[in-house]
Each structure stands twice: as structure tokens, then as C-alpha cells.
Write a protein that holds these residues in place. Structure first.
Motif, short mmCIF file in Angstrom:
data_model
loop_
_atom_site.label_atom_id
_atom_site.label_comp_id
_atom_site.label_asym_id
_atom_site.label_seq_id
_atom_site.Cartn_x
_atom_site.Cartn_y
_atom_site.Cartn_z
N TRP A 196 16.47 -31.39 20.14
CA TRP A 196 17.50 -31.37 19.10
C TRP A 196 17.14 -30.27 18.10
CZ3 TRP A 196 21.88 -34.01 19.73
CH2 TRP A 196 21.88 -35.15 20.54
N VAL A 197 18.10 -29.37 17.85
CA VAL A 197 17.87 -28.22 16.96
C VAL A 197 18.71 -28.38 15.70
CG1 VAL A 197 18.03 -25.72 16.75
CG2 VAL A 197 17.38 -26.74 18.95
N PRO A 198 18.10 -28.25 14.52
CA PRO A 198 18.84 -28.41 13.26
C PRO A 198 19.94 -27.36 13.08
CG PRO A 198 16.48 -28.53 12.88
CD PRO A 198 16.66 -28.04 14.29
N GLU A 218 24.91 -31.66 7.57
CA GLU A 218 23.58 -31.39 8.14
C GLU A 218 23.43 -32.23 9.41
OE1 GLU A 218 21.42 -29.22 6.87
OE2 GLU A 218 22.66 -28.74 5.11
N TYR A 219 23.18 -31.58 10.53
CA TYR A 219 23.15 -32.27 11.82
C TYR A 219 22.21 -31.56 12.77
CZ TYR A 219 26.42 -28.48 12.88
OH TYR A 219 27.01 -27.25 13.03
N ARG A 220 22.10 -32.04 13.99
CA ARG A 220 21.29 -31.40 15.03
C ARG A 220 22.11 -31.26 16.31
NH1 ARG A 220 15.55 -34.07 15.69
NH2 ARG A 220 16.76 -35.96 16.00
#
Length: 315
Positions: free
Chosen positions: A243-245, A307-309
Motif C-alpha cells: 500500500w502506497v500513500p 489521505e489514503y493509500r
């Protein structure tokens, strides 16, 4: 001793190393090779070895090369249009209903090549606002839905036959029976959430699956939550993913890794798999280059998260 040359029609097993076009490749996923599955075009099956070092290769680490086997829900086949007498070619299924000429449309209707609302209901599927659409729009919706179901079943059959060929694969599922190797997003209260996707109104939307949901899956669309019995669930191995911000409008190049595509919007824009925090849990949803953040289905609507991934391949 040098490695043998790669050849089609060969059953390759764990640990096998081959030569191809002057380089060495090590098996990632055991399989029987085909003429169009050369190591250079199937990085999910073969990892190229360094000319100096045989320790690692693209894709998985050796100790993680075999994700858990898929154990599907009870056998499920989407219903074919009743009384179908016409053959539909693969390339034709990729066309929009409105791109077919009037003669071909009539052939499909008369020959039973068009799934109707009754057939869709038999598939456990909800046709979005069907009663509000014109007759031609209803036909277009039914055409797109049945082609998605057809392709989803083909993906499931390929998975059953060959096993995992990537750290992330979509497989057709129905109801609340969650495969043991489905990719987990996390807990919500005392149940788990998994990643799913489904056809809705000319789009493929990403949502969440759980064995506590009314039908098994929930996706968001048009600021609503839609409960679905028939959907695809993401299975695989998180050793090949991460998972990448991200934040705000998604810029794929800024991720630094290739994101896993989840679906498509009506205009063809890719929808990627996102996860975001909400109400003391992490929920799966969508992000894209046209959205101002991630959107998750929750509480009967779609919730915006800045703000998520984003789920990406490690390579």
C-alpha cells in the motif's frame, strides 16, 4: 551445468531455471508453458536472474513464490441469455452496444444473445435504475453486464486451471463465501473487510466484501451504497504487493510503483484500489486521476477521504 533452454509445452516445477534469449530465468509460478508464454512476456510466471547473482528475481522472493491455493465458492455460472442461438465473438464483446450496427443488434435480440432483466436477476445482480432508462439504454446496460459476467467467468476458470499467475487477481464470487486467499484490508468491529469489484451502470466499481453483509458485497456509485450478490473478489499474496500513500487527486507517476487496476469509469478512466480510514476502521474504495481523493462506500453513501493509500505491485 548450464540451464536448459525454455521450451513451450513443458511442465515447469518449483525451482526450475531456464535460459531464454541469452538470460537465465527462474520459475515464479509452476505451470505448463505455451508458445505465447515466453519468460520475457510473462514476468508473473518467470523472474529474470542476475547474470552474476541467483539470489532474487523480479516479482516474488523465492520463499513466497506460492500463494495459497484458491478454494472457490460453490460452482457458479452466470446465466446465458435464454434460448441463445447466436455466437458472440470475443472482439465483439469489447464493443459498446451503440457501436454495433442495427442489423447485428436485431440478430442478438432475436437470436437470444442479449441478457434481459430477468436473466440479470437470476445472476443475483441488480441492474442500476433499469426502470428509468430508455429501451435502447436498457439494452446497452444488459449487453455490458452480460459481457462483464462472461469475462469474469473466464478469469475464474483460468484461475482454477492454472492457479495464481500474479500477486493480485480478480476471481468471480457469489454471496458470503470468502476465499481463504482473498486480500484483507482489515477489521471493522468484529468482522473483516476484503476487496471486491462489480459492474454498475456501465462502470466497474471497487468496494468491500464481507460475510456479514446482506448479500456479500457493497460498492459505491452515484453517492450510494449498492448491495450485490455477484461480484469479483481480489485474491493473491501481499508479499508481491504494498500500500502506497497518496492524497487528493491521484497522480500515478508519483506512486513510484505500478498500481493494481480495480475498474473503469464510464469514460474509460481507470479506477484504482484505495484504502482509507473512517470510523475507527480502514475501508477499501476507489481513487483516480479525476477524483479529488479516495471514495469509500459507507453508511449508505460514498465518503470522501483526502489521505489514503493505493494498492501497488512491488515491481
Amino acid at each position: 551445468m548450464s540451464a536448459p533452454y525454455w521450451e513451450p509445452g513443458t511442465a515447469y516445477k518449483p525451482g526450475d531455471v531456464v535460459q531464454y534469449e541469452g538470460h537465465r530465468y527462474k520459475i515464479v509460478i509452476p505451470h505448463t508453458s505455451q508458445s505465447d508464454w515466453a519468460p520475457t512476456v510473462t514476468p508473473n510466471l518467470w523472474g529474470r536472474l542476475s547474470d552474476e547473482d541467483q539470489g532474487q528475481w523480479g516479482g516474488y522472493q523465492e520463499k513466497h513464490q506460492q500463494p495459497a491455493a484458491y478454494q472457490p465458492a460453490p460452482e457458479f455460472h452466470p446465466p446465458a441469455p435464454e434460448g441463445q442461438k447466436v455466437d458472440i465473438q470475443p472482439e465483439e464483446r469489447q464493443k459498446h452496444w451503440y457501436d454495433l450496427d442495427d442489423h447485428r443488434k436485431k440478430e442478438l435480440e432475436i437470436g437470444g444473445g442479449l441478457l434481459g432483466a430477468i436473466g440479470a436477476a437470476a445472476a443475483g445482480y441488480y441492474v442500476y435504475k433499469h426502470h428509468e432508462k430508455s429501451e435502447e439504454d436498457k439494452k446497452a446496460d444488459s449487453w455490458a453486464l452480460q459481457n462483464w459476467l462472461h469475462d469474469a467467468e473466464a478469469r475464474l476458470n483460468e484461475y482454477k486451471k492454472y492457479g495464481p499467475r500474479s500477486p493480485a487477481q480478480w476471481v468471480l464470487n457469489r454471496g458470503k463465501n470468502i476465499p481463504p486467499n482473498a486480500i484483507v484490508v482489515g477489521p471493522e468491529h468484529d468482522w473483516m473487510l476484503w476487496i471486491c469489484r462489480a459492474y454498475v451502470d456501465g462502470t466497474i466499481q471497487v468496494g468491500k466484501a464481507s460475510n456479514v453483509f446482506e448479500k456479500g458485497a457493497v460498492v459505491g456509485y452515484d453517492n450510494k451504497e449498492i448491495q450485490l450478490d455477484t461480484y469479483e473478489i481480489l485474491v493473491g499474496d501481499m508479499h508481491g504487493l504494498q500500500w502506497v500513500p497518496a492524497s487528493g487527486r491521484l497522480n500515478v507517476e508519483n506512486l513510484g510503483l505500478r498500481p493494481v487496476e480495480g475498474g473503469r469509469d464510464k469514460d474509460g478512466t481507470p479506477l484504482y484500489i484505495a484504502q482509507g480510514p473512517h470510523k475507527d476502521a480502514v475501508h477499501p474504495g476507489i481513487a483516480s486521476s479525476k477524483l479529488d481523493g479516495a471514495y469509500i462506500p459507507y453508511g449508505g453513501k460514498q465518503v470522501h477521504i483526502n489521505e489514503y493509500r493505493v494498492l501497488c505491485y512491488n515491481y
